[in-house]
Design a protein around this motif. Structure first.
Motif, PDB file in Angstrom:
ATOM      1  N   ASN A   1       0.853  -1.193   0.000  1.00  0.00           N
ATOM      2  CA  ASN A   1       0.000   0.000   0.000  1.00  0.00           C
ATOM      3  C   ASN A   1       0.890   1.244   0.000  1.00  0.00           C
ATOM      4  N   GLU A   2       0.265   2.395  -0.032  1.00  0.00           N
ATOM      5  CA  GLU A   2       1.011   3.653  -0.081  1.00  0.00           C
ATOM      6  C   GLU A   2       1.847   3.875   1.183  1.00  0.00           C
ATOM      7  N   GLU A   3       1.332   3.452   2.319  1.00  0.00           N
ATOM      8  CA  GLU A   3       2.089   3.571   3.569  1.00  0.00           C
ATOM      9  C   GLU A   3       3.385   2.766   3.499  1.00  0.00           C
ATOM     10  N   ALA A   4       3.329   1.575   2.918  1.00  0.00           N
ATOM     11  CA  ALA A   4       4.528   0.736   2.773  1.00  0.00           C
ATOM     12  C   ALA A   4       5.555   1.413   1.874  1.00  0.00           C
TER      13      ALA A   4
ATOM     14  N   ARG B   1       5.926   4.687   1.507  1.00  0.00           N
ATOM     15  CA  ARG B   1       6.518   5.768   2.314  1.00  0.00           C
ATOM     16  C   ARG B   1       7.548   5.203   3.300  1.00  0.00           C
ATOM     17  N   PHE B   2       7.228   4.064   3.910  1.00  0.00           N
ATOM     18  CA  PHE B   2       8.145   3.426   4.854  1.00  0.00           C
ATOM     19  C   PHE B   2       9.443   3.035   4.142  1.00  0.00           C
TER      20      PHE B   2
END
Length: 101
Positions: A66-69, A71-72
């Protein structure tokens, strides 16, 4: 799922031999991140088969949960180490395309 595609152009002052070595080092470095960064599903660097009509030298094709991954990943120390030592010193241009699949 999120795709993260990067196109790079190598610095023009590199010799053909240096360019081949740099592309191999970048490929090895980035592809070694698979399994080390949570949320990174797949990562592949394409360095061969480039046609003369291309305006970039090589490509990263990666997939994230996902987008959070994504960014991480961008701030993860393992990724930053590869980018700072193997990619940024040798590239002159970068284009990025991120999209949901």
């Amino acid at each position: 799922m999120v795709k993260h595609i990067i196109l790079w152009t190598l610095k023009s002052d590199l010799s053909d031999k240096e360019k081949e070595n740099v592309k191999k080092d970048i490929k090895d470095g980035l592809e070694s991140l698979k399994g080390k960064i949570p949320g990174l599903v797949d990562i592949k660097v394409t360095t061969i088969g480039r046609l003369s009509s291309s305006t970039a030298d090589f490509m990263l094709d990666s997939t994230f949960e996902n987008e959070e991954a994504l960014r991480f990943y961008s701030k993860h120390p393992a990724h930053v180490a590869v980018a700072d030592s193997k990619v940024r010193p040798f590239t002159s241009a970068r284009s990025c395309l991120d999209f949901e699949i």
